[in-house]
Design a protein around this motif. Structure first.
Motif, PDB file in Angstrom:
ATOM      1  N   ASN A   3       0.832  -1.204   0.000  1.00  0.00           N
ATOM      2  CA  ASN A   3       0.000   0.000   0.000  1.00  0.00           C
ATOM      3  C   ASN A   3       0.862   1.247   0.000  1.00  0.00           C
ATOM      4  O   ASN A   3       0.543   2.241  -0.651  1.00  0.00           O
ATOM      5  CB  ASN A   3      -0.895   0.030   1.244  1.00  0.00           C
ATOM      6  CG  ASN A   3      -2.065  -0.913   1.110  1.00  0.00           C
ATOM      7  OD1 ASN A   3      -2.261  -1.501   0.043  1.00  0.00           O
ATOM      8  ND2 ASN A   3      -2.818  -1.069   2.178  1.00  0.00           N
ATOM      9  N   GLY A   4       1.961   1.177   0.756  1.00  0.00           N
ATOM     10  CA  GLY A   4       2.879   2.304   0.822  1.00  0.00           C
ATOM     11  C   GLY A   4       3.470   2.599  -0.545  1.00  0.00           C
ATOM     12  O   GLY A   4       3.491   3.749  -0.999  1.00  0.00           O
ATOM     13  N   LEU A   5       3.912   1.556  -1.215  1.00  0.00           N
ATOM     14  CA  LEU A   5       4.515   1.719  -2.543  1.00  0.00           C
ATOM     15  C   LEU A   5       3.494   2.267  -3.538  1.00  0.00           C
ATOM     16  O   LEU A   5       3.783   3.193  -4.307  1.00  0.00           O
ATOM     17  CB  LEU A   5       5.064   0.364  -3.015  1.00  0.00           C
ATOM     18  CG  LEU A   5       6.104   0.392  -4.123  1.00  0.00           C
ATOM     19  CD1 LEU A   5       7.341   1.181  -3.690  1.00  0.00           C
ATOM     20  CD2 LEU A   5       6.513  -1.020  -4.511  1.00  0.00           C
ATOM     21  N   GLY A   7       0.737   3.997  -2.893  1.00  0.00           N
ATOM     22  CA  GLY A   7       0.474   5.395  -2.560  1.00  0.00           C
ATOM     23  C   GLY A   7       1.610   6.285  -3.025  1.00  0.00           C
ATOM     24  O   GLY A   7       1.387   7.383  -3.552  1.00  0.00           O
ATOM     25  N   GLY A   8       2.837   5.805  -2.856  1.00  0.00           N
ATOM     26  CA  GLY A   8       4.000   6.566  -3.298  1.00  0.00           C
ATOM     27  C   GLY A   8       3.984   6.810  -4.799  1.00  0.00           C
ATOM     28  O   GLY A   8       4.291   7.911  -5.266  1.00  0.00           O
ATOM     29  N   VAL A   9       3.612   5.777  -5.565  1.00  0.00           N
ATOM     30  CA  VAL A   9       3.533   5.920  -7.028  1.00  0.00           C
ATOM     31  C   VAL A   9       2.532   7.026  -7.392  1.00  0.00           C
ATOM     32  O   VAL A   9       2.801   7.874  -8.243  1.00  0.00           O
ATOM     33  CB  VAL A   9       3.127   4.574  -7.674  1.00  0.00           C
ATOM     34  CG1 VAL A   9       2.719   4.748  -9.123  1.00  0.00           C
ATOM     35  CG2 VAL A   9       4.290   3.576  -7.566  1.00  0.00           C
ATOM     36  N   LEU A  10       1.382   7.046  -6.709  1.00  0.00           N
ATOM     37  CA  LEU A  10       0.371   8.080  -6.980  1.00  0.00           C
ATOM     38  C   LEU A  10       0.923   9.465  -6.637  1.00  0.00           C
ATOM     39  O   LEU A  10       0.681  10.438  -7.359  1.00  0.00           O
ATOM     40  CB  LEU A  10      -0.903   7.812  -6.162  1.00  0.00           C
ATOM     41  CG  LEU A  10      -1.652   6.520  -6.502  1.00  0.00           C
ATOM     42  CD1 LEU A  10      -2.873   6.355  -5.590  1.00  0.00           C
ATOM     43  CD2 LEU A  10      -2.085   6.497  -7.959  1.00  0.00           C
ATOM     44  N   ILE A  11       1.673   9.547  -5.544  1.00  0.00           N
ATOM     45  CA  ILE A  11       2.253  10.837  -5.134  1.00  0.00           C
ATOM     46  C   ILE A  11       3.278  11.312  -6.175  1.00  0.00           C
ATOM     47  O   ILE A  11       3.293  12.492  -6.553  1.00  0.00           O
ATOM     48  CB  ILE A  11       2.900  10.713  -3.729  1.00  0.00           C
ATOM     49  CG1 ILE A  11       1.797  10.518  -2.668  1.00  0.00           C
ATOM     50  CG2 ILE A  11       3.751  11.938  -3.399  1.00  0.00           C
ATOM     51  CD1 ILE A  11       2.307  10.080  -1.304  1.00  0.00           C
ATOM     52  N   GLY A  12       4.109  10.391  -6.657  1.00  0.00           N
ATOM     53  CA  GLY A  12       5.100  10.749  -7.683  1.00  0.00           C
ATOM     54  C   GLY A  12       4.434  11.230  -8.963  1.00  0.00           C
ATOM     55  O   GLY A  12       4.888  12.188  -9.605  1.00  0.00           O
ATOM     56  N   LEU A  13       3.329  10.570  -9.321  1.00  0.00           N
ATOM     57  CA  LEU A  13       2.555  10.963 -10.504  1.00  0.00           C
ATOM     58  C   LEU A  13       1.942  12.350 -10.287  1.00  0.00           C
ATOM     59  O   LEU A  13       2.009  13.227 -11.162  1.00  0.00           O
ATOM     60  CB  LEU A  13       1.448   9.923 -10.703  1.00  0.00           C
ATOM     61  CG  LEU A  13       0.789   9.784 -12.062  1.00  0.00           C
ATOM     62  CD1 LEU A  13       1.819   9.472 -13.128  1.00  0.00           C
ATOM     63  CD2 LEU A  13      -0.270   8.668 -12.017  1.00  0.00           C
ATOM     64  N   ALA A  14       1.373  12.558  -9.102  1.00  0.00           N
ATOM     65  CA  ALA A  14       0.736  13.841  -8.783  1.00  0.00           C
ATOM     66  C   ALA A  14       1.749  14.982  -8.815  1.00  0.00           C
ATOM     67  O   ALA A  14       1.458  16.068  -9.331  1.00  0.00           O
ATOM     68  CB  ALA A  14       0.072  13.763  -7.403  1.00  0.00           C
ATOM     69  N   ALA A  15       2.942  14.727  -8.278  1.00  0.00           N
ATOM     70  CA  ALA A  15       3.976  15.773  -8.262  1.00  0.00           C
ATOM     71  C   ALA A  15       4.353  16.162  -9.684  1.00  0.00           C
ATOM     72  O   ALA A  15       4.589  17.339  -9.985  1.00  0.00           O
ATOM     73  CB  ALA A  15       5.202  15.282  -7.492  1.00  0.00           C
ATOM     74  N   THR A  16       4.380  15.167 -10.591  1.00  0.00           N
ATOM     75  CA  THR A  16       4.727  15.450 -11.980  1.00  0.00           C
ATOM     76  C   THR A  16       3.612  16.238 -12.668  1.00  0.00           C
ATOM     77  O   THR A  16       3.884  17.181 -13.430  1.00  0.00           O
ATOM     78  CB  THR A  16       4.986  14.125 -12.738  1.00  0.00           C
ATOM     79  OG1 THR A  16       5.842  13.302 -11.945  1.00  0.00           O
ATOM     80  CG2 THR A  16       5.641  14.397 -14.083  1.00  0.00           C
TER      81      THR A  16
ATOM     82  N   GLY B  18      -2.984   9.377  -2.751  1.00  0.00           N
ATOM     83  CA  GLY B  18      -1.735   8.656  -2.484  1.00  0.00           C
ATOM     84  C   GLY B  18      -1.406   8.628  -0.996  1.00  0.00           C
ATOM     85  O   GLY B  18      -1.004   7.597  -0.454  1.00  0.00           O
ATOM     86  N   GLY B  46       8.626   2.664   1.718  1.00  0.00           N
ATOM     87  CA  GLY B  46       7.947   2.277   0.479  1.00  0.00           C
ATOM     88  C   GLY B  46       7.316   3.473  -0.204  1.00  0.00           C
ATOM     89  O   GLY B  46       7.379   3.609  -1.433  1.00  0.00           O
ATOM     90  N   VAL B  47       6.708   4.360   0.588  1.00  0.00           N
ATOM     91  CA  VAL B  47       6.070   5.556   0.030  1.00  0.00           C
ATOM     92  C   VAL B  47       7.107   6.435  -0.660  1.00  0.00           C
ATOM     93  O   VAL B  47       6.923   6.867  -1.802  1.00  0.00           O
ATOM     94  CB  VAL B  47       5.367   6.377   1.143  1.00  0.00           C
ATOM     95  CG1 VAL B  47       4.645   7.569   0.530  1.00  0.00           C
ATOM     96  CG2 VAL B  47       4.375   5.509   1.910  1.00  0.00           C
ATOM     97  N   ALA B  51       7.345   7.233  -4.638  1.00  0.00           N
ATOM     98  CA  ALA B  51       7.169   8.619  -5.080  1.00  0.00           C
ATOM     99  C   ALA B  51       8.424   9.138  -5.773  1.00  0.00           C
ATOM    100  O   ALA B  51       8.359   9.710  -6.867  1.00  0.00           O
ATOM    101  CB  ALA B  51       6.819   9.507  -3.881  1.00  0.00           C
TER     102      ALA B  51
END
Lengths: 137, 144
Positions: A3-5, A7-16, B18, B46-47, B51
């Motif tokens: 879940n952490g990973l 969520g992190g992917v979504l955050i990286g996408l959002a930042a871009t 996220g 992991g987050v 990210a």
């Protein structure tokens, strides 16, 4: 962990997406400070913050349990002042330095991230020892 | 609503989802990461990995777009390591450890209607306003 990973992917996408839309780095402390203190680009900063709040609202409506804070309000107020003051003085927080700056391999952001993790860990160790000795907060 | 504002709104919502999905709106997960004792909680690793990895990969693609012209989209980077960077980050870390909140999760938690988040965010704004009293760092992203 997964879940952490995710969520992190979504955050990286959002930042871009934020960078492409506005030409600025998605640092939440900077966006909030800018929305309060600057006239330029206020609308898009408020839009980003509104999106953040909306995500919490959607989570609450769809039944995610509200996260319980283990801390008494006076401690949170002191912590909030320190976070607001420190992130402005240091030019960024977990998102601006920790995600965006580190992704760009900024030396300053790497130093900032190592510093706030170190003092955060020291603070938790001290708080556990003195305030929460009776159990996990 | 302008296209820029719409993009920012979508980015904010996705960022918030996220944070919720990864459990970062729960201060206990953050405190657990900062607690390097036997009960260390690695979720935040992991987050950050997800990210940073995705953002770095997309920035690399972007920089190559249009025969290298995409790099010009990136805002200037302030790489100076100075006292305000260190002192400010150190102060931020103390507040982060005392609460389990950093700015993003705290603001997203307003949507949960969490009273603790309202108190924290109000105090955070006071701290930001107070920072105008001292000379502070200009990040590359928020141009002076």
């Amino acid at each position: 962990m997964w879940n952490g990973l995710l969520g992190g992917v979504l955050i990286g996408l959002a930042a871009t997406i934020y960078l492409l839309a506005t030409g600025r780095v998605a640092g939440v402390s900077g966006i909030l400070a800018g929305a309060i203190g600057e006239r330029a680009a206020r609308g898009e900063r408020i839009a980003f913050l509104a999106g953040l709040v909306a995500a919490g609202l959607i989570a609450a409506v769809t039944g995610s349990p509200a996260a319980a804070t283990p801390y008494p309000t006076p401690v949170l107020i002191v912590a909030g002042v320190l976070v607001g003051f420190g992130t402005r003085l240091g030019g960024g927080c977990t998102s601006g330095h920790g995600v965006c700056g580190v992704a760009r391999l900024s030396r300053a952001s790497l130093v900032a991230t190592a510093t706030f993790i170190a003092t955060g860990a020291a603070t938790v160790a001290i708080a556990n020892h003195f305030f929460f000795a009776a159990g996990t907060p | 609503m302008s296209r820029r504002a719409l993009g920012a709104l979508v980015a904010g919502a996705l960022f918030g989802v996220g944070l919720v999905v990864s459990g970062m709106t729960d201060p206990r997960n953050v405190i657990g990461f900062l607690d390097f004792s036997s009960r260390w909680n690695p979720r935040l690793v992991g987050v950050m990995a997800g990210a940073v990895g995705v953002h770095a990969a997309l920035l690399a693609l972007l920089a190559r777009a249009g025969g290298g012209r995409g790099a010009r989209l990136l805002p200037p980077r302030n790489d100076r390591i100075d006292r305000s960077l260190i002192v400010g980050s150190a102060i931020f870390g103390v507040g982060w450890g005392l609460s389990g909140y950093c700015p993003g999760p705290a603001i997203a938690s307003l949507g949960f209607g969490a009273r603790s988040a309202f108190a924290f965010v109000a105090a955070m704004i006071v701290g930001m306003l107070a920072s105008a009293l001292v000379p502070r760092r200009h990040s590359g992203c928020e141009a002076p």
